[in-house]
Design a protein around this motif. Structure first.
Motif: not given
Length: 256
Positions: A51, A54, A88, A92, A237
């Motif tokens: 996270f 992101t 996300d 997440k 990822w």
């Protein structure tokens, strides 16, 4: 390329965290055979660091400032990344720390909706031929048709899973976004380097989502299918990080 020192630091930090959680993912797989079946080994490390990556990509998008390629283009990139960050956050944070058996599917569905909005913004962005282009992209007809199809199937009780409906709407939208991204260089609006980053970002984004689909469609036991799910999950990822970093950097001004 015209990047600030801050953006270079953000990119290096994202790369470092990527290496850390990528190695950790494979270590978990080696330890117990399936990441999804060994959530206690996975711990908070992967969830939080992913996270954070992101968030870093979103910061890169919001740090463009005077280094923007174009004023409206900067707005599209930043709004799209706000949606990606929200997606996300659902996947997440909310799913892993606030999710229960009853509501986890809801967080997945909401996350997919945020990604859908982001892809719709990218489609509009990548079909423009000038900074003043306000034309309606014809390719929007495909995701709109998918939405009406899902509404029709829901009305007649053919489909009752909101998560499945979200996936069936998002999938064609993603491929529409990939299609227009690969053609961005031919429209003449984006410089060559920006167009390349857009194409690279969406190719990686599509690979990432295909692997996500493979991971979700397999079982949760210690079977061969679960190993496939875990391996697919570990590679997600590998594509997602280059995807969001490339798309964030595509909003910057580059030397022609």
């Amino acid at each position: 390329m015209v990047y600030s020192k801050l953006v270079s630091i953000f990119t290096a930090l994202a790369a470092t965290l990527f290496v850390a959680f990528f190695v950790r993912d494979w270590f978990v797989l080696h330890q117990c055979g399936a990441v999804q079946s060994c959530i206690e080994y996975s711990s908070d490390f992967q969830n939080i660091t992913k996270f954070i990556v992101t968030s870093i990509a979103a910061l890169i998008a919001f740090s463009v400032g005077k280094l923007k390629f174009a004023k409206r283009d900067r707005l599209f990139v930043q709004v799209a990344f706000a949606m990606i960050l929200c997606a996300d956050f659902c996947f997440k944070i909310l799913y892993n720390y606030f999710g229960t058996i009853e509501n986890r599917d809801n967080f997945i569905t909401v996350g997919i909706v945020f990604f859908f909005i982001a892809q719709m913004i990218f489609i509009y962005r990548h079909t423009r031929v000038s900074e003043d282009d306000w034309s309606f992209p014809w390719i929007y007809c495909i995701p709109v048709a998918a939405i009406f199809s899902m509404a029709f199937l829901t009305y007649f009780h053919v489909l009752e899973s909101f998560e499945l409906m979200a996936v069936l709407v998002y999938a064609p939208t993603l491929f529409c976004s990939l299609f227009v991204a690969c053609r961005a260089s031919k429209r003449g609006f984006f410089p060559e380097k920006n167009a390349f980053l857009i194409m690279l970002g969406m190719i990686c984004f599509t690979c990432c989502d295909i692997l996500t689909g493979v991971s979700l469609l397999t079982g949760e036991d210690h079977s061969t299918r679960e190993i496939i799910a875990a391996v697919s999950n570990n590679f997600i990822w590998l594509f997602y990080v280059p995807a969001i970093i490339s798309l964030a950097l595509s909003g910057y001004r580059h030397h022609r």
